[in-house]
Design an enzyme around this catalytic site. Structure first.
Site, PDB file in Angstrom:
ATOM      1  N   SER A   8       0.820  -1.215   0.000  1.00 11.63           N
ATOM      2  CA  SER A   8       0.000   0.000   0.000  1.00 11.63           C
ATOM      3  C   SER A   8       0.852   1.262   0.000  1.00 11.63           C
ATOM      4  O   SER A   8       1.602   1.538   0.942  1.00 11.63           O
ATOM      5  CB  SER A   8      -0.924   0.018   1.211  1.00 11.63           C
ATOM      6  OG  SER A   8      -1.615   1.249   1.252  1.00 11.63           O
ATOM      7  N   HIS A  31      -1.325  -1.338  -4.073  1.00 10.37           N
ATOM      8  CA  HIS A  31      -2.575  -0.833  -3.497  1.00 10.37           C
ATOM      9  C   HIS A  31      -2.530   0.691  -3.421  1.00 10.37           C
ATOM     10  O   HIS A  31      -1.594   1.272  -2.873  1.00 10.37           O
ATOM     11  CB  HIS A  31      -2.734  -1.438  -2.106  1.00 10.37           C
ATOM     12  CG  HIS A  31      -4.040  -1.167  -1.442  1.00 10.37           C
ATOM     13  ND1 HIS A  31      -5.189  -1.894  -1.697  1.00 10.37           N
ATOM     14  CD2 HIS A  31      -4.392  -0.246  -0.504  1.00 10.37           C
ATOM     15  CE1 HIS A  31      -6.176  -1.444  -0.937  1.00 10.37           C
ATOM     16  NE2 HIS A  31      -5.728  -0.433  -0.212  1.00 10.37           N
ATOM     17  N   ASP A  33      -4.626   3.997  -2.254  1.00  6.16           N
ATOM     18  CA  ASP A  33      -5.740   4.476  -1.434  1.00  6.16           C
ATOM     19  C   ASP A  33      -6.169   5.867  -1.875  1.00  6.16           C
ATOM     20  O   ASP A  33      -5.449   6.844  -1.696  1.00  6.16           O
ATOM     21  CB  ASP A  33      -5.326   4.514   0.044  1.00  6.16           C
ATOM     22  CG  ASP A  33      -5.181   3.113   0.617  1.00  6.16           C
ATOM     23  OD1 ASP A  33      -6.166   2.356   0.566  1.00  6.16           O
ATOM     24  OD2 ASP A  33      -4.085   2.781   1.103  1.00  6.16           O
ATOM     25  N   MET A  35      -8.665   8.821  -1.240  1.00  3.75           N
ATOM     26  CA  MET A  35      -9.523   9.338  -0.156  1.00  3.75           C
ATOM     27  C   MET A  35      -9.963  10.753  -0.495  1.00  3.75           C
ATOM     28  O   MET A  35      -9.170  11.548  -0.998  1.00  3.75           O
ATOM     29  CB  MET A  35      -8.750   9.357   1.166  1.00  3.75           C
ATOM     30  CG  MET A  35      -8.144   8.017   1.566  1.00  3.75           C
ATOM     31  SD  MET A  35      -7.452   8.104   3.219  1.00  3.75           S
ATOM     32  CE  MET A  35      -6.565   6.534   3.280  1.00  3.75           C
ATOM     33  N   HIS A  64      -8.303   1.434  -4.150  1.00  3.07           N
ATOM     34  CA  HIS A  64      -9.256   1.354  -3.039  1.00  3.07           C
ATOM     35  C   HIS A  64      -9.860   2.738  -2.859  1.00  3.07           C
ATOM     36  O   HIS A  64      -9.209   3.642  -2.348  1.00  3.07           O
ATOM     37  CB  HIS A  64      -8.497   0.892  -1.784  1.00  3.07           C
ATOM     38  CG  HIS A  64      -9.337   0.839  -0.545  1.00  3.07           C
ATOM     39  ND1 HIS A  64      -8.770   0.739   0.714  1.00  3.07           N
ATOM     40  CD2 HIS A  64     -10.686   0.872  -0.351  1.00  3.07           C
ATOM     41  CE1 HIS A  64      -9.739   0.702   1.616  1.00  3.07           C
ATOM     42  NE2 HIS A  64     -10.897   0.796   1.007  1.00  3.07           N
ATOM     43  N   MET A  66     -11.955   5.255  -1.199  1.00  2.00           N
ATOM     44  CA  MET A  66     -12.654   5.652   0.031  1.00  2.00           C
ATOM     45  C   MET A  66     -13.267   7.019  -0.222  1.00  2.00           C
ATOM     46  O   MET A  66     -12.794   8.052   0.264  1.00  2.00           O
ATOM     47  CB  MET A  66     -11.664   5.667   1.211  1.00  2.00           C
ATOM     48  CG  MET A  66     -11.312   4.264   1.681  1.00  2.00           C
ATOM     49  SD  MET A  66      -9.766   4.201   2.591  1.00  2.00           S
ATOM     50  CE  MET A  66      -8.620   4.068   1.226  1.00  2.00           C
ATOM     51  N   MET A 136     -12.301  -4.558   5.622  1.00  2.00           N
ATOM     52  CA  MET A 136     -11.413  -3.623   6.324  1.00  2.00           C
ATOM     53  C   MET A 136     -11.119  -4.166   7.721  1.00  2.00           C
ATOM     54  O   MET A 136     -12.041  -4.501   8.471  1.00  2.00           O
ATOM     55  CB  MET A 136     -12.049  -2.238   6.451  1.00  2.00           C
ATOM     56  CG  MET A 136     -12.148  -1.423   5.159  1.00  2.00           C
ATOM     57  SD  MET A 136     -10.571  -1.084   4.353  1.00  2.00           S
ATOM     58  CE  MET A 136      -9.680  -0.179   5.609  1.00  2.00           C
ATOM     59  N   ASP A 174      -7.405  -5.443   4.724  1.00  2.00           N
ATOM     60  CA  ASP A 174      -6.683  -4.170   4.614  1.00  2.00           C
ATOM     61  C   ASP A 174      -6.677  -3.469   5.960  1.00  2.00           C
ATOM     62  O   ASP A 174      -7.737  -3.104   6.481  1.00  2.00           O
ATOM     63  CB  ASP A 174      -7.366  -3.294   3.555  1.00  2.00           C
ATOM     64  CG  ASP A 174      -6.645  -1.978   3.315  1.00  2.00           C
ATOM     65  OD1 ASP A 174      -5.543  -1.774   3.875  1.00  2.00           O
ATOM     66  OD2 ASP A 174      -7.192  -1.151   2.559  1.00  2.00           O
TER      67      ASP A 174
HETATM   68  C1  DX5 Z   1      -6.364   2.603   5.341  1.00  2.00           C
HETATM   69  C2  DX5 Z   1      -5.942   2.088   4.000  1.00  2.00           C
HETATM   70  C3  DX5 Z   1      -4.892   1.041   3.999  1.00  2.00           C
HETATM   71  C4  DX5 Z   1      -3.576   1.451   4.616  1.00  2.00           C
HETATM   72  C5  DX5 Z   1      -3.148   0.306   5.462  1.00  2.00           C
HETATM   73  O1  DX5 Z   1      -7.572   3.264   5.214  1.00  2.00           O
HETATM   74  O2  DX5 Z   1      -7.062   1.540   3.325  1.00  2.00           O
HETATM   75  O3  DX5 Z   1      -4.680   0.525   2.704  1.00  2.00           O
HETATM   76  O4  DX5 Z   1      -2.550   1.710   3.699  1.00  2.00           O
HETATM   77  O5  DX5 Z   1      -2.003   0.677   6.153  1.00  2.00           O
HETATM   78  P1  DX5 Z   1      -1.331  -0.281   7.217  1.00  2.00           P
HETATM   79  O6  DX5 Z   1      -0.924  -1.525   6.496  1.00  2.00           O
HETATM   80  O7  DX5 Z   1      -0.194   0.520   7.727  1.00  2.00           O
HETATM   81  O8  DX5 Z   1      -2.368  -0.564   8.275  1.00  2.00           O
HETATM   82 ZN    ZN Z   2      -6.649   0.532   1.413  1.00  3.29          ZN
END
Ligand code: DX5
Ligand code: ZN
Length: 220
Positions: A8, A31, A33, A35, A64, A66, A136, A174
């Protein structure tokens, strides 16, 4: 079941995303993210950056989202950014079946994510339209949080449905995945493991990917 690791980028240096991708050549997926500061209280990157990333790495992009209104914003990640898998949140989607149709029509895998407090049952039927279920294991929004083992019954239930032939899904976890927690997630039936801080805060990110995959393989 071959476990896959999705490194990620959230825990990488955002000024050096191409280098961060190049640092994990053995990662199965990268991955990303996305947001929007509405669905989650954090803001990261959007379509133009993901498009630039697509041009900078051969790793399959696991986006991903969000974000609110994924019905409108998700398809371009498949159509215009060539994502391998695009995951939207069940809590934000108005018509998840239509989203999955759009994503698949653009050649991507369709993923559905559920937050720790969101039950699996209401989505079991529509998951027939999906390729990936993302459970999650922390509240979405930030890296470096502690793994919530209490969500694993949802992973177990999803795995049961896959084994019995009711669903065909990759089951992704995740949040808080590291060498201490990946075993429990793998034993519960996950087969794709997102890891941010466990990979990018390691001295050798690519070795960390290999170690995580090896641990997951032993468990499953
Ligand atoms: C959090 C993200 C994750 C994040 C996980 O909302 O969706 O993908 O990168 O990070 P770690 O592995 O550090 O928990
Ligand atoms: Zn994620």
């Amino acid at each position: 079941m071959q476990p896959r690791i999705a490194a990620s980028l959230l825990s990488a240096d955002f000024a050096r995303l191409a280098e961060a991708a190049a640092a994990v050549p053995s990662s199965d997926w990268l991955h990303v993210d996305v947001m929007d500061n509405h669905f989650v209280p954090n803001l990261t990157i959007g379509l133009p950056v993901v498009q630039a990333l697509r041009a900078s790495t051969d790793l399959p992009l696991d986006c991903h989202l969000m974000i609110d209104d994924p019905d409108r914003w998700a398809p371009p990640y498949a159509e215009e950014a060539g994502a391998h898998n695009v995951t939207v949140h069940a809590e934000a989607a108005a018509d998840p079946v239509m989203i999955a149709r759009d994503l698949r029509a653009a050649g991507a895998l369709a993923g559905l994510a559920i937050k720790p407090g969101t039950p699996l049952e209401p989505y079991l039927e529509l998951l027939r339209s999906y390729d990936t279920l993302l459970v999650m294991t922390v509240e979405p929004g930030f890296g470096g949080q502690e793994f919530i083992a209490g969500v694993l019954p949802k992973v177990r239930e999803a795995r049961r449905r896959v084994e019995s032939g009711h669903l065909t899904l990759a089951i992704e976890v995740d949040g808080g995945i590291n060498t201490d927690t990946i075993l429990a997630a793998a034993e519960a039936g996950a087969d794709v493991f997102v890891a941010g801080s466990a990979v990018y805060h390691a001295d050798d990110p690519d070795r960390a990917v290999g170690e995580l995959r090896e641990l997951a393989r032993k468990a499953s």
